[in-house]
Design a protein around this motif. Structure first.
Motif, mmCIF file in Angstrom:
data_model
loop_
_atom_site.group_PDB
_atom_site.id
_atom_site.type_symbol
_atom_site.label_atom_id
_atom_site.label_comp_id
_atom_site.label_asym_id
_atom_site.label_seq_id
_atom_site.Cartn_x
_atom_site.Cartn_y
_atom_site.Cartn_z
ATOM 1 N N PHE A 68 -2.863 -2.770 5.799
ATOM 2 C CA PHE A 68 -1.576 -3.292 5.680
ATOM 3 C C PHE A 68 -1.431 -4.035 4.325
ATOM 4 C CE2 PHE A 68 -2.610 -3.014 10.076
ATOM 5 C CZ PHE A 68 -1.881 -2.137 10.582
ATOM 6 N N GLU A 69 -2.276 -4.388 3.632
ATOM 7 C CA GLU A 69 -2.473 -5.237 2.536
ATOM 8 C C GLU A 69 -3.441 -4.648 1.677
ATOM 9 O OE1 GLU A 69 -1.463 -9.769 2.988
ATOM 10 O OE2 GLU A 69 -2.483 -9.069 5.084
ATOM 11 N N GLN A 70 -3.353 -4.859 0.393
ATOM 12 C CA GLN A 70 -4.229 -4.504 -0.584
ATOM 13 C C GLN A 70 -5.546 -5.083 -0.576
ATOM 14 O OE1 GLN A 70 -3.566 -3.755 -4.547
ATOM 15 N NE2 GLN A 70 -1.743 -2.869 -4.555
ATOM 16 N N LYS A 71 -5.620 -6.343 0.151
ATOM 17 C CA LYS A 71 -7.068 -6.887 0.573
ATOM 18 C C LYS A 71 -7.910 -6.059 1.570
ATOM 19 C CE LYS A 71 -5.508 -10.226 4.095
ATOM 20 N NZ LYS A 71 -5.266 -11.467 4.596
ATOM 21 N N ASP A 72 -7.103 -5.364 2.164
ATOM 22 C CA ASP A 72 -7.705 -4.469 3.131
ATOM 23 C C ASP A 72 -8.795 -3.437 2.679
ATOM 24 O OD1 ASP A 72 -6.551 -6.095 5.193
ATOM 25 O OD2 ASP A 72 -4.898 -4.799 5.575
ATOM 26 N N ILE B 249 0.920 -1.156 -0.015
ATOM 27 C CA ILE B 249 -0.006 0.142 0.117
ATOM 28 C C ILE B 249 0.933 1.216 0.022
ATOM 29 C CG2 ILE B 249 -1.743 1.358 1.466
ATOM 30 C CD1 ILE B 249 -3.012 -1.258 2.237
ATOM 31 N N SER B 250 0.520 2.268 -0.734
ATOM 32 C CA SER B 250 1.287 3.520 -0.947
ATOM 33 C C SER B 250 0.501 4.712 -0.603
ATOM 34 C CB SER B 250 1.560 3.795 -2.324
ATOM 35 O OG SER B 250 0.450 3.926 -3.085
ATOM 36 N N TYR C 80 3.438 -4.619 17.402
ATOM 37 C CA TYR C 80 3.145 -2.984 17.413
ATOM 38 C C TYR C 80 3.179 -2.248 16.059
ATOM 39 C CZ TYR C 80 8.391 -2.810 16.944
ATOM 40 O OH TYR C 80 9.612 -2.906 16.485
ATOM 41 N N TYR C 81 3.023 -1.123 15.790
ATOM 42 C CA TYR C 81 2.893 -0.614 14.535
ATOM 43 C C TYR C 81 3.626 0.847 14.484
ATOM 44 C CZ TYR C 81 -0.798 -4.101 14.627
ATOM 45 O OH TYR C 81 -1.612 -5.145 14.913
ATOM 46 N N ARG C 82 4.339 1.107 13.479
ATOM 47 C CA ARG C 82 4.888 2.253 13.440
ATOM 48 C C ARG C 82 4.933 2.923 12.103
ATOM 49 N NH1 ARG C 82 11.463 0.170 13.750
ATOM 50 N NH2 ARG C 82 11.362 -0.078 11.517
ATOM 51 N N SER C 83 5.077 4.263 11.840
ATOM 52 C CA SER C 83 5.336 4.989 10.788
ATOM 53 C C SER C 83 6.573 5.638 10.648
ATOM 54 C CB SER C 83 4.025 5.480 10.566
ATOM 55 O OG SER C 83 4.028 6.243 9.039
ATOM 56 N N PRO C 84 7.419 5.723 9.933
ATOM 57 C CA PRO C 84 8.654 6.714 9.659
ATOM 58 C C PRO C 84 8.200 7.813 9.542
ATOM 59 C CG PRO C 84 8.568 5.435 7.793
ATOM 60 C CD PRO C 84 7.405 4.681 8.429
ATOM 61 N N LEU C 85 9.011 8.948 10.182
ATOM 62 C CA LEU C 85 8.770 10.453 9.987
ATOM 63 C C LEU C 85 9.900 10.992 8.991
ATOM 64 C CD1 LEU C 85 7.934 11.664 13.613
ATOM 65 C CD2 LEU C 85 6.421 11.126 11.809
#
Length: 309
Positions: A160-164, A4-5, A119-124
């Motif tokens: 997290f996946e395109q199926k979502d 996913i983008s 856990y979940y994270r996203s880079p800044l």
């Protein structure tokens, strides 16, 4: 590499966000400004939702003028009486492994001590790109500091996946908004721009959100929670509306519109008034329909068919 983008997430949430913004600002008064990749490098955000009192070109110029840390008033474009919601979409990663702290060369990174897997994270983005003067996070921090009537958020979908995204209905509870009001200053010594900075979540609800690499508590909520918490759902009676209008008319006599916007109108209080005008039904012979529409148009650009009488 993620399936996913950011661009796909923006597209997926466009109509649900549009509906949510309209529930705050009212229908037919929104515009969405989408910077080009080149402009985004100088502005810091993916989307700007505003009411239509300013052109896209003027909006961008005003942001650029204030985004510089060293900028000070007076500004060339010193009039911003509208409301805006700025969103920067982020791809969220699901992590199944914990390394409490990590150092390599100049880089360091710490995971909050009570976090467990997953856990979940996203880079800044804390360093400037080749085409920009400032880092994306620094730009958003400066804009948030200098525009008190703006709401500025990292938009972090828990997908997290395109199926979502191939589901019958978009779930707004999965779109987590991280409020820039809670962000630590990127200019403090502890905040090293070359460190591995992330937004961190313990779970997909967004609860327990932390700013890392040095864990610091932040503020996050689902977009649905944002609507419920920030949009006023209570309904005033006719006497309350008349009193509110009277106070605002008196207020107009004492201070100019520019000063109001810059100093006195709190973002959420202003939005509260917009919500009231949109949902209220005024039934009082002392106030004619013509007068009510005129008062409303003076305070914000609301179309007559939006307000119920």
């Amino acid at each position: 590499m993620s399936e996913i983008s950011e661009a796909l997430l923006e597209m997926y949430y466009f109509h649900p966000i549009k509906d949510a913004i309209e529930s705050v600002l009212g229908k037919k008064i929104n515009r969405i400004y989408k910077p080009s990749p080149q402009e985004e490098a100088w502005l810091g955000f993916d989307q700007a939702w505003v009411n239509d009192q300013i052109s896209e070109e003027d909006f961008y110029e005003m942001i650029k003028e204030r985004a510089d840390k060293k900028s000070k008033p007076p500004y060339k474009k010193d009039r911003y009486t509208y409301i805006a919601f700025l969103l920067q979409f982020k791809v969220v990663e699901k992590k199944e492994r914990i390394i409490r702290s990590w150092k390599g060369g100049k880089l360091s990174f710490r995971i909050p001590p009570k976090y467990t897997t997953p856990y979940y994270r996203s880079p800044l983005k804390t360093e400037p790109s080749k085409t920009a003067k400032y880092a994306q996070h620094n730009l958003l921090y400066e804009i948030n500091k200098k525009f008190k009537n703006f709401g500025i958020y990292y938009a972090c979908p828990m997908l997290f996946e395109q199926k979502d995204i191939f589901v019958p209905k978009v779930d707004l509870d999965k779109l987590i908004l991280v409020d820039l009001d809670s962000a630590p200053s990127p200019y403090k010594k502890k905040w090293r721009k070359y460190n591995n900075h992330h937004i961190m979540f313990q779970d997909t609800t967004g609860k327990g959100m932390k700013w890392c690499s040095r864990p610091q508590k932040g503020t996050s909520f689902s977009s649905r929670e944002w609507i419920e918490q920030k949009v006023v759902n209570s309904q005033l009676d006719s006497e309350g509306v008349l009193a509110l209008i009277k106070d605002l008319v008196e207020f107009e006599k004492d201070i100019s519109l520019d000063k109001k916007a810059n100093n006195l109108i709190d973002f959420f209080e202003y939005r509260k008034f917009i919500s009231c005008l949109k949902i209220l039904e005024i039934d009082n012979e002392d106030v004619s329909k013509e007068t009510r529409v005129k008062l409303s148009d003076k305070l914000l650009p609301v179309k007559e068919d939006i307000i119920k009488f």
